[in-house]
Design a protein around this motif. Structure first.
Motif, short mmCIF file in Angstrom:
data_model
loop_
_atom_site.label_atom_id
_atom_site.label_comp_id
_atom_site.label_asym_id
_atom_site.label_seq_id
_atom_site.Cartn_x
_atom_site.Cartn_y
_atom_site.Cartn_z
N VAL A 339 0.84 -1.19 0.00
CA VAL A 339 0.00 0.00 0.00
C VAL A 339 0.88 1.25 0.00
O VAL A 339 1.69 1.44 0.92
N GLY A 340 0.75 2.07 -1.02
CA GLY A 340 1.46 3.33 -1.06
C GLY A 340 0.56 4.45 -0.59
O GLY A 340 -0.59 4.56 -1.04
N ILE A 341 1.05 5.27 0.35
CA ILE A 341 0.20 6.33 0.91
C ILE A 341 0.91 7.68 0.86
O ILE A 341 2.14 7.76 0.83
N ASP A 342 0.12 8.71 0.86
CA ASP A 342 0.62 10.08 0.93
C ASP A 342 0.83 10.45 2.40
O ASP A 342 -0.08 10.29 3.22
N GLY A 343 2.02 10.91 2.76
CA GLY A 343 2.30 11.29 4.14
C GLY A 343 2.93 10.18 4.95
O GLY A 343 3.40 9.17 4.41
N ASP A 344 2.94 10.35 6.27
CA ASP A 344 3.62 9.41 7.17
C ASP A 344 2.65 8.96 8.25
O ASP A 344 1.45 9.26 8.21
N PHE A 345 3.19 8.26 9.25
CA PHE A 345 2.39 7.76 10.36
C PHE A 345 2.78 8.48 11.65
O PHE A 345 3.79 9.17 11.71
#
Length: 555
Positions: A339-345
Protein backbone atom coordinates in the motif's frame (compact mmCIF):
# COMPACT_ATOMS: atom_id res chain seq x y z
CA UNK A 1 31.39 -10.96 -20.44
CA UNK A 2 32.59 -10.88 -24.04
CA UNK A 3 30.97 -12.91 -26.80
CA UNK A 4 34.19 -14.92 -27.07
CA UNK A 5 34.10 -15.91 -23.39
CA UNK A 6 30.35 -16.54 -23.61
CA UNK A 7 30.99 -18.97 -26.44
CA UNK A 8 33.78 -20.59 -24.43
CA UNK A 9 31.25 -21.95 -21.91
CA UNK A 10 29.55 -23.83 -24.77
CA UNK A 11 32.74 -25.76 -25.56
CA UNK A 12 33.49 -29.05 -23.82
CA UNK A 13 37.25 -29.27 -24.29
CA UNK A 14 39.48 -26.90 -22.31
CA UNK A 15 43.24 -26.41 -22.15
CA UNK A 16 45.14 -28.47 -19.54
CA UNK A 17 45.65 -26.63 -16.27
CA UNK A 18 42.54 -24.49 -16.61
CA UNK A 19 40.76 -23.38 -13.46
CA UNK A 20 37.93 -25.70 -12.32
CA UNK A 21 34.73 -24.42 -13.86
CA UNK A 22 31.46 -24.35 -11.88
CA UNK A 23 27.93 -23.69 -13.14
CA UNK A 24 25.35 -22.58 -10.57
CA UNK A 25 21.60 -22.80 -11.25
CA UNK A 26 19.79 -19.97 -9.47
CA UNK A 27 20.93 -16.46 -8.49
CA UNK A 28 19.26 -16.46 -5.12
CA UNK A 29 21.33 -15.77 -2.01
CA UNK A 30 22.59 -19.39 -1.93
CA UNK A 31 23.51 -19.44 -5.60
CA UNK A 32 25.40 -16.16 -5.48
CA UNK A 33 27.10 -17.18 -2.22
CA UNK A 34 28.26 -20.36 -3.94
CA UNK A 35 29.66 -18.26 -6.77
CA UNK A 36 31.42 -15.84 -4.40
CA UNK A 37 33.16 -18.53 -2.38
CA UNK A 38 34.09 -20.53 -5.47
CA UNK A 39 35.63 -17.40 -7.05
CA UNK A 40 37.57 -16.67 -3.87
CA UNK A 41 38.82 -20.26 -3.87
CA UNK A 42 40.27 -20.08 -7.37
CA UNK A 43 37.44 -21.44 -9.50
CA UNK A 44 35.73 -19.96 -12.54
CA UNK A 45 31.97 -19.67 -12.15
CA UNK A 46 28.81 -18.72 -13.92
CA UNK A 47 25.33 -18.37 -12.39
CA UNK A 48 22.23 -19.05 -14.52
CA UNK A 49 19.07 -17.21 -13.41
CA UNK A 50 15.56 -17.49 -14.89
CA UNK A 51 14.50 -14.02 -13.66
CA UNK A 52 15.83 -10.55 -14.54
CA UNK A 53 16.86 -9.84 -10.93
CA UNK A 54 19.12 -11.53 -8.39
CA UNK A 55 17.87 -12.74 -5.03
CA UNK A 56 15.18 -15.32 -5.73
CA UNK A 57 12.62 -14.76 -2.96
CA UNK A 58 14.90 -12.07 -1.49
CA UNK A 59 13.53 -9.46 -3.87
CA UNK A 60 11.39 -6.38 -4.40
CA UNK A 61 9.14 -4.84 -7.01
CA UNK A 62 8.39 -1.22 -7.83
CA UNK A 63 5.55 0.96 -9.07
CA UNK A 64 5.21 4.73 -9.32
CA UNK A 65 8.33 5.32 -7.22
CA UNK A 66 7.34 2.90 -4.44
CA UNK A 67 9.57 -0.08 -3.63
CA UNK A 68 7.66 -3.15 -2.48
CA UNK A 69 10.15 -5.04 -0.30
CA UNK A 70 9.12 -8.65 -0.21
CA UNK A 71 11.30 -10.82 1.99
CA UNK A 72 13.38 -9.59 4.93
CA UNK A 73 11.63 -8.86 8.21
CA UNK A 74 14.78 -9.35 10.26
CA UNK A 75 18.24 -10.58 9.29
CA UNK A 76 20.37 -12.71 11.57
CA UNK A 77 23.97 -11.47 11.51
CA UNK A 78 23.64 -7.68 11.41
CA UNK A 79 25.84 -7.08 14.47
CA UNK A 80 29.65 -7.39 14.26
CA UNK A 81 31.63 -10.01 16.09
CA UNK A 82 29.81 -13.26 15.28
CA UNK A 83 30.02 -15.95 12.61
CA UNK A 84 26.75 -15.01 10.91
CA UNK A 85 27.99 -11.45 10.44
CA UNK A 86 31.28 -12.79 9.08
CA UNK A 87 29.39 -14.60 6.30
CA UNK A 88 27.55 -11.42 5.30
CA UNK A 89 30.81 -9.43 5.36
CA UNK A 90 32.49 -11.99 3.13
CA UNK A 91 29.58 -11.73 0.71
CA UNK A 92 29.53 -7.92 0.79
CA UNK A 93 25.86 -8.06 1.77
CA UNK A 94 26.13 -5.22 4.31
CA UNK A 95 28.66 -3.05 2.46
CA UNK A 96 28.10 0.65 3.12
CA UNK A 97 24.75 0.07 4.83
CA UNK A 98 23.12 1.31 7.98
CA UNK A 99 21.16 -1.16 10.12
CA UNK A 100 17.75 -0.44 11.64
CA UNK A 101 17.16 -2.14 14.99
CA UNK A 102 13.77 -2.06 16.68
CA UNK A 103 13.14 -2.29 20.42
CA UNK A 104 10.20 -4.63 19.81
CA UNK A 105 9.77 -7.74 17.73
CA UNK A 106 6.06 -7.48 17.05
CA UNK A 107 2.82 -6.15 18.49
CA UNK A 108 -0.35 -8.25 18.61
CA UNK A 109 -3.81 -6.68 18.80
CA UNK A 110 -6.89 -8.84 19.31
CA UNK A 111 -10.41 -8.44 18.00
CA UNK A 112 -11.45 -6.25 20.92
CA UNK A 113 -8.51 -3.86 20.57
CA UNK A 114 -6.40 -5.19 23.46
CA UNK A 115 -2.70 -5.29 22.60
CA UNK A 116 0.53 -6.83 23.78
CA UNK A 117 3.99 -5.74 22.64
CA UNK A 118 6.86 -8.20 22.47
CA UNK A 119 9.83 -6.08 23.46
CA UNK A 120 13.25 -7.62 22.81
CA UNK A 121 14.62 -6.47 26.17
CA UNK A 122 13.73 -9.23 28.68
CA UNK A 123 13.31 -6.80 31.59
CA UNK A 124 11.03 -4.44 29.68
CA UNK A 125 9.08 -7.38 28.25
CA UNK A 126 8.56 -8.86 31.71
CA UNK A 127 7.26 -5.58 33.14
CA UNK A 128 4.88 -5.12 30.20
CA UNK A 129 3.51 -8.67 30.28
CA UNK A 130 2.94 -8.47 34.04
CA UNK A 131 0.88 -5.32 33.47
CA UNK A 132 -1.16 -7.14 30.83
CA UNK A 133 -1.80 -10.20 32.99
CA UNK A 134 -0.62 -10.28 36.63
CA UNK A 135 -2.32 -13.66 37.01
CA UNK A 136 0.26 -15.19 34.62
CA UNK A 137 3.26 -13.94 36.56
CA UNK A 138 4.96 -17.33 37.00
CA UNK A 139 4.80 -18.22 33.30
CA UNK A 140 5.84 -14.72 32.23
CA UNK A 141 8.88 -14.76 34.50
CA UNK A 142 9.82 -18.21 33.23
CA UNK A 143 9.78 -17.07 29.59
CA UNK A 144 11.75 -13.90 30.31
CA UNK A 145 14.27 -15.80 32.42
CA UNK A 146 14.95 -18.10 29.46
CA UNK A 147 15.19 -15.10 27.16
CA UNK A 148 17.91 -13.60 29.39
CA UNK A 149 19.89 -16.81 29.12
CA UNK A 150 19.63 -16.80 25.32
CA UNK A 151 20.85 -13.20 25.22
CA UNK A 152 24.18 -14.45 26.59
CA UNK A 153 24.60 -17.33 24.11
CA UNK A 154 26.73 -16.78 21.02
CA UNK A 155 25.99 -19.72 18.72
CA UNK A 156 25.84 -19.06 14.98
CA UNK A 157 27.17 -22.25 13.30
CA UNK A 158 27.34 -20.98 9.74
CA UNK A 159 31.04 -21.13 8.83
CA UNK A 160 31.78 -24.80 8.27
CA UNK A 161 29.77 -28.06 8.02
CA UNK A 162 30.40 -30.43 10.96
CA UNK A 163 32.15 -33.14 8.88
CA UNK A 164 34.90 -30.65 7.97
CA UNK A 165 35.34 -29.13 11.41
CA UNK A 166 38.57 -29.77 13.28
CA UNK A 167 38.55 -31.31 16.73
CA UNK A 168 39.33 -27.89 18.16
CA UNK A 169 36.37 -26.31 16.34
CA UNK A 170 34.02 -29.04 17.54
CA UNK A 171 35.29 -28.56 21.08
CA UNK A 172 34.59 -24.82 20.82
CA UNK A 173 30.98 -25.56 19.85
CA UNK A 174 30.62 -28.00 22.74
CA UNK A 175 31.86 -25.37 25.19
CA UNK A 176 28.98 -23.15 24.09
CA UNK A 177 26.33 -25.85 23.88
CA UNK A 178 26.97 -27.97 26.96
CA UNK A 179 26.32 -25.29 29.65
CA UNK A 180 23.01 -24.50 27.96
CA UNK A 181 22.14 -28.05 26.90
CA UNK A 182 19.17 -28.42 29.22
CA UNK A 183 17.87 -25.00 28.13
CA UNK A 184 18.15 -25.98 24.44
CA UNK A 185 16.59 -29.39 25.03
CA UNK A 186 13.68 -28.09 27.10
CA UNK A 187 12.77 -25.17 24.82
CA UNK A 188 13.15 -27.30 21.68
CA UNK A 189 10.93 -30.01 23.16
CA UNK A 190 8.16 -27.58 24.20
CA UNK A 191 5.76 -26.59 21.46
CA UNK A 192 4.75 -22.92 21.51
CA UNK A 193 1.09 -23.95 21.34
CA UNK A 194 1.53 -26.05 24.46
CA UNK A 195 3.35 -23.24 26.23
CA UNK A 196 0.87 -20.53 25.16
CA UNK A 197 -2.16 -22.58 26.23
CA UNK A 198 -0.93 -22.39 29.83
CA UNK A 199 -1.64 -18.64 30.02
CA UNK A 200 -4.83 -17.63 31.78
CA UNK A 201 -5.21 -14.43 29.77
CA UNK A 202 -6.83 -15.21 26.38
CA UNK A 203 -4.88 -12.40 24.69
CA UNK A 204 -1.54 -13.88 25.77
CA UNK A 205 -2.63 -17.37 24.69
CA UNK A 206 -3.11 -16.05 21.15
CA UNK A 207 -0.40 -13.40 21.13
CA UNK A 208 2.52 -15.70 21.94
CA UNK A 209 1.63 -17.80 18.92
CA UNK A 210 2.02 -14.72 16.73
CA UNK A 211 5.36 -13.33 17.90
CA UNK A 212 6.66 -14.26 14.43
CA UNK A 213 3.86 -12.15 12.86
CA UNK A 214 1.60 -15.14 12.15
CA UNK A 215 1.36 -18.52 13.82
CA UNK A 216 3.82 -20.88 12.05
CA UNK A 217 2.27 -23.82 13.94
CA UNK A 218 4.25 -26.84 15.15
CA UNK A 219 7.07 -24.54 16.27
CA UNK A 220 8.85 -25.01 19.60
CA UNK A 221 9.67 -22.18 21.98
CA UNK A 222 13.41 -22.20 21.19
CA UNK A 223 13.41 -20.23 17.89
CA UNK A 224 11.29 -17.48 19.46
CA UNK A 225 13.80 -17.04 22.25
CA UNK A 226 16.79 -17.29 19.91
CA UNK A 227 15.53 -14.65 17.49
CA UNK A 228 14.29 -12.24 20.15
CA UNK A 229 17.64 -12.54 21.94
CA UNK A 230 19.46 -11.89 18.66
CA UNK A 231 17.31 -8.81 18.10
CA UNK A 232 18.05 -7.56 21.62
CA UNK A 233 21.77 -7.87 20.82
CA UNK A 234 21.36 -5.91 17.58
CA UNK A 235 22.04 -9.07 15.59
CA UNK A 236 18.64 -9.35 13.92
CA UNK A 237 18.24 -5.90 12.41
CA UNK A 238 17.06 -4.66 9.04
CA UNK A 239 19.78 -3.73 6.52
CA UNK A 240 19.43 -0.56 4.47
CA UNK A 241 18.03 -1.45 1.07
CA UNK A 242 16.12 -4.43 2.40
CA UNK A 243 15.72 -7.62 0.40
CA UNK A 244 16.69 -6.52 -3.09
CA UNK A 245 19.38 -4.28 -1.61
CA UNK A 246 20.92 -7.35 0.03
CA UNK A 247 20.73 -9.31 -3.22
CA UNK A 248 22.22 -6.45 -5.26
CA UNK A 249 25.13 -6.09 -2.83
CA UNK A 250 25.94 -9.81 -3.07
CA UNK A 251 25.61 -9.59 -6.85
CA UNK A 252 28.09 -6.69 -6.86
CA UNK A 253 30.49 -8.66 -4.67
CA UNK A 254 30.21 -11.71 -6.95
CA UNK A 255 30.86 -9.84 -10.17
CA UNK A 256 33.75 -7.91 -8.58
CA UNK A 257 35.33 -11.31 -7.87
CA UNK A 258 35.11 -12.13 -11.59
CA UNK A 259 31.87 -14.10 -11.62
CA UNK A 260 29.11 -13.79 -14.22
CA UNK A 261 25.33 -14.01 -13.91
CA UNK A 262 23.31 -14.82 -17.02
CA UNK A 263 19.73 -13.62 -16.60
CA UNK A 264 16.68 -14.91 -18.47
CA UNK A 265 18.45 -18.26 -18.51
CA UNK A 266 15.94 -20.90 -17.45
CA UNK A 267 17.55 -24.29 -16.84
CA UNK A 268 15.73 -27.15 -18.53
CA UNK A 269 17.93 -30.10 -17.53
CA UNK A 270 21.26 -31.06 -16.02
CA UNK A 271 23.49 -32.69 -18.61
CA UNK A 272 24.85 -36.02 -17.37
CA UNK A 273 27.38 -38.34 -18.99
CA UNK A 274 28.54 -41.62 -17.47
CA UNK A 275 27.13 -40.73 -14.06
CA UNK A 276 28.72 -37.28 -13.96
CA UNK A 277 27.10 -33.86 -14.35
CA UNK A 278 28.86 -32.03 -17.17
CA UNK A 279 26.67 -28.99 -17.79
CA UNK A 280 23.25 -27.38 -18.05
CA UNK A 281 20.86 -27.12 -20.96
CA UNK A 282 18.59 -24.09 -21.00
CA UNK A 283 15.07 -23.88 -22.29
CA UNK A 284 15.58 -23.24 -25.98
CA UNK A 285 18.50 -25.65 -26.26
CA UNK A 286 21.56 -23.56 -25.38
CA UNK A 287 24.15 -25.55 -23.44
CA UNK A 288 26.81 -24.55 -20.92
CA UNK A 289 29.50 -26.98 -19.79
CA UNK A 290 31.48 -27.14 -16.56
CA UNK A 291 33.50 -29.42 -14.31
CA UNK A 292 30.92 -29.16 -11.55
CA UNK A 293 27.25 -28.15 -11.39
CA UNK A 294 25.52 -26.74 -8.30
CA UNK A 295 21.74 -26.47 -8.17
CA UNK A 296 20.66 -23.64 -5.85
CA UNK A 297 17.01 -23.62 -6.88
CA UNK A 298 13.84 -25.46 -5.87
CA UNK A 299 14.68 -28.92 -4.52
CA UNK A 300 11.78 -30.82 -6.06
CA UNK A 301 12.42 -29.22 -9.44
CA UNK A 302 16.10 -30.15 -9.20
CA UNK A 303 15.61 -33.81 -8.29
CA UNK A 304 12.56 -34.69 -10.39
CA UNK A 305 12.73 -32.05 -13.11
CA UNK A 306 16.28 -31.10 -14.01
CA UNK A 307 17.52 -34.62 -13.21
CA UNK A 308 14.31 -36.50 -14.13
CA UNK A 309 14.26 -38.43 -10.85
CA UNK A 310 17.21 -40.61 -11.88
CA UNK A 311 19.42 -39.94 -8.85
CA UNK A 312 17.50 -40.51 -5.65
CA UNK A 313 17.57 -42.58 -2.49
CA UNK A 314 15.00 -43.38 0.18
CA UNK A 315 16.15 -40.26 2.06
CA UNK A 316 15.93 -38.01 -1.02
CA UNK A 317 12.53 -39.39 -2.02
CA UNK A 318 11.21 -38.94 1.49
CA UNK A 319 12.48 -35.37 1.71
CA UNK A 320 11.54 -34.08 -1.74
CA UNK A 321 8.42 -36.14 -2.38
CA UNK A 322 6.71 -37.44 0.74
CA UNK A 323 7.53 -34.48 3.00
CA UNK A 324 6.41 -31.87 0.50
CA UNK A 325 2.83 -33.06 0.71
CA UNK A 326 2.68 -33.66 4.45
CA UNK A 327 0.66 -31.01 6.33
CA UNK A 328 2.69 -28.70 8.52
CA UNK A 329 6.12 -29.44 7.03
CA UNK A 330 6.42 -26.43 4.71
CA UNK A 331 6.07 -22.80 5.69
CA UNK A 332 2.76 -21.61 4.23
CA UNK A 333 2.70 -19.32 1.23
CA UNK A 334 1.66 -15.71 1.77
CA UNK A 335 -0.46 -13.05 0.15
CA UNK A 336 1.19 -9.62 0.16
CA UNK A 337 -0.68 -6.36 -0.26
CA UNK A 338 1.58 -3.34 -0.79
CA UNK A 339 0.00 0.00 0.00
CA UNK A 340 1.46 3.33 -1.06
CA UNK A 341 0.20 6.33 0.91
CA UNK A 342 0.62 10.08 0.93
CA UNK A 343 2.30 11.29 4.14
CA UNK A 344 3.62 9.41 7.17
CA UNK A 345 2.39 7.76 10.36
CA UNK A 346 2.31 8.76 13.99
CA UNK A 347 5.83 8.19 15.38
CA UNK A 348 4.29 6.16 18.17
CA UNK A 349 2.77 3.56 15.83
CA UNK A 350 4.42 0.14 15.99
CA UNK A 351 6.48 -0.78 12.93
CA UNK A 352 4.86 -4.25 12.89
CA UNK A 353 1.46 -5.31 14.20
CA UNK A 354 -0.46 -8.55 13.89
CA UNK A 355 -4.18 -7.90 13.98
CA UNK A 356 -6.29 -10.87 15.09
CA UNK A 357 -9.49 -10.91 13.05
CA UNK A 358 -12.97 -12.11 13.77
CA UNK A 359 -14.15 -15.18 11.87
CA UNK A 360 -16.32 -12.94 9.74
CA UNK A 361 -13.38 -10.70 8.85
CA UNK A 362 -11.09 -13.65 8.14
CA UNK A 363 -13.63 -15.12 5.74
CA UNK A 364 -13.30 -12.01 3.58
CA UNK A 365 -9.59 -12.65 2.93
CA UNK A 366 -9.36 -15.01 -0.08
CA UNK A 367 -7.59 -18.27 0.70
CA UNK A 368 -6.67 -17.21 4.26
CA UNK A 369 -5.37 -19.97 6.52
CA UNK A 370 -5.63 -17.97 9.77
CA UNK A 371 -7.81 -15.15 11.03
CA UNK A 372 -5.06 -12.55 11.19
CA UNK A 373 -3.45 -9.80 9.15
CA UNK A 374 0.09 -8.48 9.59
CA UNK A 375 0.59 -4.75 8.99
CA UNK A 376 4.16 -3.48 8.67
CA UNK A 377 5.08 0.17 8.17
CA UNK A 378 7.93 -0.61 5.79
CA UNK A 379 9.05 3.02 5.42
CA UNK A 380 10.26 2.72 9.02
CA UNK A 381 12.63 -0.08 8.05
CA UNK A 382 14.82 1.73 5.51
CA UNK A 383 15.04 4.81 3.35
CA UNK A 384 14.30 4.61 -0.35
CA UNK A 385 11.11 2.56 -0.14
CA UNK A 386 8.78 5.45 -1.00
CA UNK A 387 8.95 8.79 -2.86
CA UNK A 388 9.60 11.95 -0.88
CA UNK A 389 6.65 12.70 1.42
CA UNK A 390 5.15 9.22 0.90
CA UNK A 391 5.13 5.95 2.85
CA UNK A 392 4.60 2.29 2.10
CA UNK A 393 2.81 -0.42 4.09
CA UNK A 394 3.19 -4.18 3.65
CA UNK A 395 0.19 -6.30 4.67
CA UNK A 396 0.48 -10.09 4.67
CA UNK A 397 -1.38 -13.24 5.60
CA UNK A 398 -0.76 -16.98 5.29
CA UNK A 399 -2.70 -18.38 2.37
CA UNK A 400 -3.41 -21.62 0.50
CA UNK A 401 -1.27 -22.01 -2.62
CA UNK A 402 -3.67 -24.45 -4.28
CA UNK A 403 -6.50 -21.93 -4.06
CA UNK A 404 -4.53 -19.28 -5.97
CA UNK A 405 -2.94 -21.71 -8.42
CA UNK A 406 -6.34 -23.06 -9.45
CA UNK A 407 -7.75 -19.57 -9.90
CA UNK A 408 -4.84 -18.36 -12.02
CA UNK A 409 -4.81 -21.54 -14.12
CA UNK A 410 -8.53 -22.07 -14.63
CA UNK A 411 -10.19 -18.67 -14.30
CA UNK A 412 -7.91 -15.67 -14.76
CA UNK A 413 -10.82 -13.24 -14.47
CA UNK A 414 -11.79 -14.65 -11.08
CA UNK A 415 -8.12 -14.62 -10.03
CA UNK A 416 -7.97 -10.88 -10.59
CA UNK A 417 -11.32 -10.43 -8.84
CA UNK A 418 -9.92 -12.13 -5.72
CA UNK A 419 -6.81 -9.92 -5.82
CA UNK A 420 -9.10 -6.88 -5.95
CA UNK A 421 -10.98 -8.33 -2.99
CA UNK A 422 -7.71 -8.40 -1.04
CA UNK A 423 -7.00 -4.80 -2.01
CA UNK A 424 -10.49 -3.66 -0.98
CA UNK A 425 -10.25 -5.46 2.35
CA UNK A 426 -6.86 -3.95 3.14
CA UNK A 427 -7.99 -0.45 2.17
CA UNK A 428 -11.08 -0.64 4.39
CA UNK A 429 -9.21 -2.32 7.25
CA UNK A 430 -6.44 0.27 7.32
CA UNK A 431 -8.95 3.12 7.18
CA UNK A 432 -10.68 1.73 10.27
CA UNK A 433 -7.42 1.22 12.19
CA UNK A 434 -5.90 4.53 11.06
CA UNK A 435 -8.89 6.88 10.59
CA UNK A 436 -8.54 8.99 7.46
CA UNK A 437 -5.82 6.82 5.94
CA UNK A 438 -8.12 5.60 3.17
CA UNK A 439 -8.17 9.06 1.61
CA UNK A 440 -4.35 9.10 1.50
CA UNK A 441 -3.89 5.78 -0.30
CA UNK A 442 -2.22 6.21 -3.69
CA UNK A 443 -2.25 2.58 -4.77
CA UNK A 444 -2.59 -1.03 -3.62
CA UNK A 445 -0.74 -3.85 -5.38
CA UNK A 446 -1.17 -7.53 -4.51
CA UNK A 447 1.16 -10.53 -4.85
CA UNK A 448 -0.39 -13.96 -4.43
CA UNK A 449 1.32 -17.32 -3.77
CA UNK A 450 0.97 -17.95 -7.50
CA UNK A 451 3.09 -14.82 -8.02
CA UNK A 452 5.85 -16.30 -5.86
CA UNK A 453 5.74 -19.54 -7.85
CA UNK A 454 5.83 -17.66 -11.14
CA UNK A 455 8.86 -15.54 -10.24
CA UNK A 456 10.93 -18.05 -8.24
CA UNK A 457 9.72 -21.56 -9.04
CA UNK A 458 9.50 -22.38 -5.32
CA UNK A 459 7.33 -25.39 -4.57
CA UNK A 460 3.80 -24.31 -3.59
CA UNK A 461 5.00 -20.71 -3.48
CA UNK A 462 6.66 -21.30 -0.09
CA UNK A 463 9.19 -18.55 0.62
CA UNK A 464 10.95 -20.23 3.56
CA UNK A 465 10.71 -23.89 2.46
CA UNK A 466 10.96 -26.44 5.29
CA UNK A 467 9.95 -25.66 8.83
CA UNK A 468 12.75 -26.01 11.32
CA UNK A 469 12.38 -28.65 14.05
CA UNK A 470 10.24 -30.81 11.76
CA UNK A 471 10.95 -34.28 10.35
CA UNK A 472 12.29 -32.51 7.25
CA UNK A 473 14.91 -30.78 9.43
CA UNK A 474 16.47 -34.12 10.38
CA UNK A 475 16.56 -35.31 6.77
CA UNK A 476 18.04 -32.03 5.50
CA UNK A 477 20.73 -32.17 8.19
CA UNK A 478 21.73 -35.63 6.99
CA UNK A 479 21.77 -34.40 3.39
CA UNK A 480 24.28 -31.69 4.38
CA UNK A 481 26.40 -33.65 6.87
CA UNK A 482 26.22 -37.28 5.72
CA UNK A 483 25.59 -36.95 1.97
CA UNK A 484 27.73 -33.80 1.73
CA UNK A 485 25.04 -32.06 -0.34
CA UNK A 486 25.37 -34.65 -3.13
CA UNK A 487 22.94 -37.07 -4.77
CA UNK A 488 23.61 -40.83 -4.93
CA UNK A 489 25.10 -42.13 -8.18
CA UNK A 490 25.88 -38.66 -9.53
CA UNK A 491 29.32 -37.07 -9.36
CA UNK A 492 30.21 -33.53 -10.33
CA UNK A 493 26.98 -32.24 -8.81
CA UNK A 494 25.89 -30.57 -5.55
CA UNK A 495 22.82 -28.90 -4.11
CA UNK A 496 22.62 -25.68 -2.09
CA UNK A 497 19.92 -23.34 -0.80
CA UNK A 498 17.02 -23.38 1.61
CA UNK A 499 15.70 -26.68 0.27
CA UNK A 500 18.93 -28.22 1.55
CA UNK A 501 19.92 -26.12 4.56
CA UNK A 502 16.44 -25.08 5.77
CA UNK A 503 14.82 -21.65 5.57
CA UNK A 504 16.28 -18.28 6.49
CA UNK A 505 18.72 -16.13 4.55
CA UNK A 506 21.77 -16.80 6.71
CA UNK A 507 21.17 -20.53 6.35
CA UNK A 508 20.86 -20.16 2.58
CA UNK A 509 24.10 -18.19 2.43
CA UNK A 510 25.88 -20.74 4.61
CA UNK A 511 24.97 -23.59 2.24
CA UNK A 512 26.89 -21.76 -0.48
CA UNK A 513 29.91 -21.66 1.83
CA UNK A 514 29.48 -25.33 2.76
CA UNK A 515 29.15 -26.62 -0.80
CA UNK A 516 32.34 -24.85 -1.88
CA UNK A 517 34.21 -26.19 1.16
CA UNK A 518 33.18 -29.73 0.22
CA UNK A 519 34.17 -29.09 -3.39
CA UNK A 520 37.57 -27.69 -2.39
CA UNK A 521 38.25 -30.81 -0.35
CA UNK A 522 37.37 -32.99 -3.33
CA UNK A 523 39.51 -31.00 -5.78
CA UNK A 524 42.45 -30.57 -3.42
CA UNK A 525 42.08 -26.78 -3.39
CA UNK A 526 42.46 -24.47 -0.43
CA UNK A 527 39.18 -22.86 0.62
CA UNK A 528 39.59 -19.10 0.77
CA UNK A 529 37.29 -16.41 2.09
CA UNK A 530 37.88 -12.80 3.02
CA UNK A 531 35.67 -9.87 3.90
CA UNK A 532 34.71 -7.30 1.29
CA UNK A 533 36.47 -3.94 1.59
CA UNK A 534 33.87 -2.01 -0.40
CA UNK A 535 33.03 1.03 1.74
CA UNK A 536 30.89 2.91 -0.79
CA UNK A 537 27.74 4.15 0.92
CA UNK A 538 24.65 2.28 -0.14
CA UNK A 539 21.95 4.37 -1.84
CA UNK A 540 18.60 3.61 -3.52
CA UNK A 541 20.19 4.01 -6.94
CA UNK A 542 21.80 0.61 -6.34
CA UNK A 543 18.40 -1.06 -6.67
CA UNK A 544 18.81 -0.83 -10.43
CA UNK A 545 15.86 -1.63 -12.66
CA UNK A 546 12.94 -3.19 -10.82
CA UNK A 547 10.01 -4.79 -12.65
CA UNK A 548 6.39 -4.31 -11.67
CA UNK A 549 4.40 -7.10 -10.08
CA UNK A 550 2.01 -7.14 -13.03
CA UNK A 551 1.52 -4.92 -16.03
CA UNK A 552 -1.76 -3.66 -14.62
CA UNK A 553 -2.44 -2.37 -11.13
CA UNK A 554 -4.82 -4.35 -8.94
CA UNK A 555 -6.44 -1.14 -7.69
Amino acid sequence: MSAETEQDWSVRERPPGSKPRVLVVGAGVAGMATGCYAQMSGMETRVLERHVLPGGCCTAWARDGYVFDYCIEWLIGTAPGNNANQVWRELGALDGKTITNFDMFNKVTDESGRSVTFYNDPDRLERHLLEVSPADAALIRSFCRDLRRFVNIDLYPFLKPPPLQTAREKLGTLRTVLPAFRLFWRTAATQMHTFADRFQDPLLRKAFRNIFFQDPENFPVLPYLFNMASAHNGNAGFPQGGSLGLARSIEERYTSLGGTITYRARADRILVEDGRAVGVELRGGRRYYADHVVSACDGHTTVYGLLEGKYTSPRIDRLYDEMLNRPGILFPAVVSAFVGIDGDFDPGDAHSTTYLLTGEEGAKLPGALQNSLVVQLRSRYSDGFAPQGKSVIHCTYFSDFGYWRSLRTENRKEYWARKRQVADFVRDFLDRRYPGLGERIDLVDVASPATTKRYTGNFNGSILAWKAFSDADDLATKLVNKDRMRLPGLSGFSMAGQWVGMGGLIRAASTGRFVVQYLCEELGLKFNAWESDNDEAWHPGKFGHMPQLDKRLVR
